[in-house]
Design a protein around this motif. Structure first.
Motif, mmCIF file in Angstrom:
data_model
loop_
_atom_site.group_PDB
_atom_site.id
_atom_site.type_symbol
_atom_site.label_atom_id
_atom_site.label_comp_id
_atom_site.label_asym_id
_atom_site.label_seq_id
_atom_site.Cartn_x
_atom_site.Cartn_y
_atom_site.Cartn_z
ATOM 1 N N LEU A 144 56.849 -23.514 -19.754
ATOM 2 C CA LEU A 144 56.558 -23.206 -18.352
ATOM 3 C C LEU A 144 55.103 -22.758 -18.192
ATOM 4 C CD1 LEU A 144 57.973 -23.057 -15.601
ATOM 5 C CD2 LEU A 144 58.401 -20.646 -16.052
ATOM 6 N N SER A 145 54.656 -21.960 -19.134
ATOM 7 C CA SER A 145 53.275 -21.491 -19.093
ATOM 8 C C SER A 145 52.307 -22.663 -19.217
ATOM 9 C CB SER A 145 53.055 -20.486 -20.218
ATOM 10 O OG SER A 145 51.708 -20.084 -20.247
ATOM 11 N N ASP A 146 52.613 -23.562 -20.165
ATOM 12 C CA ASP A 146 51.768 -24.743 -20.333
ATOM 13 C C ASP A 146 51.761 -25.590 -19.061
ATOM 14 O OD1 ASP A 146 51.263 -23.932 -22.856
ATOM 15 O OD2 ASP A 146 52.579 -25.377 -23.841
ATOM 16 N N HIS A 147 52.906 -25.720 -18.486
ATOM 17 C CA HIS A 147 53.031 -26.527 -17.273
ATOM 18 C C HIS A 147 52.192 -25.932 -16.146
ATOM 19 C CE1 HIS A 147 55.219 -27.761 -13.515
ATOM 20 N NE2 HIS A 147 54.994 -28.935 -14.065
ATOM 21 N N ASP A 148 52.276 -24.618 -15.995
ATOM 22 C CA ASP A 148 51.499 -23.952 -14.944
ATOM 23 C C ASP A 148 50.001 -24.147 -15.173
ATOM 24 O OD1 ASP A 148 53.772 -23.157 -13.713
ATOM 25 O OD2 ASP A 148 53.752 -21.114 -14.503
ATOM 26 N N SER A 149 49.592 -24.026 -16.442
ATOM 27 C CA SER A 149 48.175 -24.197 -16.759
ATOM 28 C C SER A 149 47.715 -25.601 -16.416
ATOM 29 C CB SER A 149 47.939 -23.924 -18.246
ATOM 30 O OG SER A 149 48.246 -22.591 -18.546
ATOM 31 N N LEU A 150 48.551 -26.573 -16.749
ATOM 32 C CA LEU A 150 48.188 -27.963 -16.456
ATOM 33 C C LEU A 150 48.115 -28.206 -14.954
ATOM 34 C CD1 LEU A 150 50.260 -29.840 -19.173
ATOM 35 C CD2 LEU A 150 47.772 -29.731 -18.999
ATOM 36 N N ASN A 154 44.843 -29.350 -13.066
ATOM 37 C CA ASN A 154 44.908 -30.557 -12.244
ATOM 38 C C ASN A 154 44.368 -30.278 -10.842
ATOM 39 O OD1 ASN A 154 45.730 -33.324 -11.804
ATOM 40 N ND2 ASN A 154 47.379 -32.501 -10.532
ATOM 41 N N ASP A 155 44.746 -29.159 -10.279
ATOM 42 C CA ASP A 155 44.256 -28.792 -8.949
ATOM 43 C C ASP A 155 42.737 -28.617 -8.964
ATOM 44 O OD1 ASP A 155 46.747 -28.907 -7.907
ATOM 45 O OD2 ASP A 155 47.105 -26.730 -7.929
ATOM 46 N N ARG A 156 42.274 -27.960 -10.004
ATOM 47 C CA ARG A 156 40.828 -27.718 -10.098
ATOM 48 C C ARG A 156 40.074 -29.027 -10.169
ATOM 49 N NH1 ARG A 156 36.785 -27.425 -13.542
ATOM 50 N NH2 ARG A 156 38.030 -28.170 -15.293
ATOM 51 N N LEU A 157 40.529 -29.944 -10.998
ATOM 52 C CA LEU A 157 39.864 -31.230 -11.135
ATOM 53 C C LEU A 157 39.951 -32.039 -9.847
ATOM 54 C CD1 LEU A 157 41.023 -32.170 -14.740
ATOM 55 C CD2 LEU A 157 38.704 -31.561 -14.016
ATOM 56 N N HIS A 158 41.088 -31.936 -9.191
ATOM 57 C CA HIS A 158 41.247 -32.662 -7.943
ATOM 58 C C HIS A 158 40.250 -32.155 -6.900
ATOM 59 C CE1 HIS A 158 43.567 -33.938 -4.239
ATOM 60 N NE2 HIS A 158 43.418 -35.066 -4.902
ATOM 61 N N SER A 159 40.101 -30.836 -6.818
ATOM 62 C CA SER A 159 39.143 -30.257 -5.881
ATOM 63 C C SER A 159 37.731 -30.700 -6.217
ATOM 64 C CB SER A 159 39.230 -28.730 -5.923
ATOM 65 O OG SER A 159 40.496 -28.296 -5.523
ATOM 66 N N GLN A 160 37.475 -30.768 -7.506
ATOM 67 C CA GLN A 160 36.145 -31.189 -7.947
ATOM 68 C C GLN A 160 35.868 -32.634 -7.532
ATOM 69 O OE1 GLN A 160 35.385 -31.173 -12.229
ATOM 70 N NE2 GLN A 160 33.849 -29.613 -11.861
ATOM 71 N N VAL A 161 36.839 -33.472 -7.692
ATOM 72 C CA VAL A 161 36.687 -34.873 -7.306
ATOM 73 C C VAL A 161 36.419 -34.977 -5.820
ATOM 74 C CG1 VAL A 161 37.961 -37.021 -6.998
ATOM 75 C CG2 VAL A 161 38.000 -35.874 -9.199
ATOM 76 N N ILE A 162 37.184 -34.236 -5.032
ATOM 77 C CA ILE A 162 37.000 -34.270 -3.577
ATOM 78 C C ILE A 162 35.590 -33.800 -3.207
ATOM 79 C CG2 ILE A 162 37.708 -33.174 -1.424
ATOM 80 C CD1 ILE A 162 40.577 -33.210 -2.545
ATOM 81 N N SER A 163 35.161 -32.725 -3.832
ATOM 82 C CA SER A 163 33.842 -32.169 -3.549
ATOM 83 C C SER A 163 32.736 -33.155 -3.903
ATOM 84 C CB SER A 163 33.666 -30.866 -4.322
ATOM 85 O OG SER A 163 32.349 -30.393 -4.200
#
Length: 279
Positions: A144-150, A154-163
DNA sequence: TTGTGTTTTATTGCCTCC
DNA sequence: GGAGGCAATAAAACACAA
């Protein structure tokens, strides 16, 4: 339990070992024992009189059942439990020979030994289940911890792509505007004529753009740190016939890029999202 | 001392195996 | 069909806080 059923119920006790079963009333001390039994109960656990007093006695059922009627249910002594535990560790199943041998050594009924092993197996199973549960729970929590980290990554990278995509759009729009301005007033930009061959507005017509404005140093790059523009390193492959769009852009390996139309949707997506390589 | 929760001993009914 | 194992359960014994 009805105290009236005290002592024996021979009609219902033959099932496992063919010996009468003890049925004792709840509460109080068996009336077959008097003050001696009460005083024995008052003693500490280790000092308590065992269920059976000697191996020989338990083998004489007549004596045991007729003359030494047992007291209420009693706990085994620590020595008895210790020997049973050692035997259980060696083998948690009980063959008839071992059962008889243990019973003889411990001064217990073979049935009591069998019951003890049965209950001990049940306790062992419960403990195993608890341990299995703990292991599974730990494993689950880790996953669960690994999943949350991923998910966060993923959210961080997605935001970066959008930016980054937004930044690219803005810069492409600025370039388009600059190119359009140069069409109206080429002299004002001081662009050498030969620059026309290298630059395109992407608006469908020939354009002259100030090359100096289109040179981006690495520090000015719209790309995130650590990324480099990748593209057709052999130089611009565009012409006045290109059907340029505002969003398309192409990148030179020398740091110069121009607005360019991408004829294929895949190329557009590449320009927006996929043309980055990590250093 | 007493109430309450836990552990231990024992029984019962059902199932499987031989 | 008998022997033995297991799950469910009862009940005594025990531990412990209030």
């Amino acid at each position: 339990m009805d105290p009236a059923r005290l002592i024996f119920d021979s009609s219902s006790s033959q099932r496992h070992h063919g010996q009468p079963m003890l049925l004792l009333g709840s509460g109080g001390v068996s009336p077959v024992f008097g003050g001696a039994a009460i005083s024995a109960l008052a003693e500490g656990a280790n000092k308590r009189r065992p269920f059976f007093t000697s191996p020989d006695e338990i083998l004489e059922e007549e004596y045991y059942y007729d003359e030494q009627l047992p007291e209420k249910k009693r706990r085994l002594t620590t020595d008895q439990v210790h020997l049973l535990e050692r035997s259980f560790e060696a083998e948690n199943k009980l063959e008839p020979e071992r059962k008889s041998e243990l019973a003889r050594k411990l001064g217990l009924q073979p049935r009591q030994v069998a019951v003890w092993f049965q209950n001990r197996r049940a306790r062992w199973k419960t403990k195993q289940l608890e341990q299995d549960f703990d292991r599974l729970k730990s494993s689950y929590n880790s996953l669960l911890s690994d999943h949350d980290s991923l998910l966060k990554e993923n959210d961080r990278l997605h935001s970066q792509v959008i930016s980054m995509t937004e930044t690219l759009k803005n810069k492409a729009a600025a370039l388009t505007a600059a190119a359009a301005a140069s069409v109206n007033d080429p002299a004002s930009l001081g662009v050498p004529k030969k620059a026309e061959d290298r630059l395109s507005t992407g608006s469908g017509g020939s354009a002259v753009v100030d090359a100096n404005q289109l040179v981006y140093s690495s520090e000015e790059s719209c790309l995130p740190e650590g990324y480099h523009c990748m593209g057709p390193v052999d130089g611009p492959v565009h012409s006045e016939e290109d059907d340029a769009s505002d969003e398309g852009c192409n990148y030179y390996s020398d740091g110069i890029f121009t607005a360019e139309h991408h004829q294929h949707q895949e190329e557009e997506e590449d320009a927006q999202l996929g043309w980055w390589v990590w250093n």
